[in-house]
Design a protein around this motif. Structure first.
Motif, PDB file in Angstrom:
ATOM      1  N   ARG A   1       2.896  -5.388  34.278  1.00  0.00           N
ATOM      2  CA  ARG A   1       2.432  -4.035  34.589  1.00  0.00           C
ATOM      3  C   ARG A   1       1.180  -4.072  35.462  1.00  0.00           C
ATOM      4  O   ARG A   1       1.063  -3.335  36.438  1.00  0.00           O
TER       5      ARG A   1
ATOM      6  N   LEU B   1      -3.147 -11.671  27.015  1.00  0.00           N
ATOM      7  CA  LEU B   1      -2.379 -10.726  27.815  1.00  0.00           C
ATOM      8  C   LEU B   1      -0.888 -11.060  27.717  1.00  0.00           C
ATOM      9  O   LEU B   1      -0.477 -12.182  28.033  1.00  0.00           O
TER      10      LEU B   1
ATOM     11  N   GLU C   1       2.389  -6.814  29.761  1.00  0.00           N
ATOM     12  CA  GLU C   1       1.134  -6.279  30.277  1.00  0.00           C
ATOM     13  C   GLU C   1       0.786  -6.910  31.620  1.00  0.00           C
ATOM     14  O   GLU C   1       0.342  -6.231  32.540  1.00  0.00           O
ATOM     15  N   ARG C   2       0.992  -8.206  31.720  1.00  0.00           N
ATOM     16  CA  ARG C   2       0.718  -8.917  32.978  1.00  0.00           C
ATOM     17  C   ARG C   2       1.588  -8.375  34.107  1.00  0.00           C
ATOM     18  O   ARG C   2       1.116  -8.138  35.214  1.00  0.00           O
TER      19      ARG C   2
END
Length: 55
Positions: A28, A21, A25-26
């Motif tokens: 988000r 990840l 992305e984390r």
């Protein structure tokens, strides 16, 4: 429990490759989770106040 701690604890159970990840992305996922929890809390508060007035 903090949202970030909860994510760290639950991600290995629900993700195929949690270590892959990315930071973006984390970020988000944390933002989405916080927004959803806030929405749930607001709807819970409005629902309980409605029930108090009725009953």
């Amino acid at each position: 429990m903090d949202v970030e701690i909860a994510l760290d604890m639950s991600l290995p159970h629900y993700a195929v490759n949690p270590e892959s990840l990315s930071k973006l992305e984390r970020k988000r996922v944390l933002k989405e989770a916080s927004e959803n929890l806030k929405r749930i809390e607001e709807s819970r508060r409005s629902g309980t106040s409605y029930q108090r007035r009725r009953g």
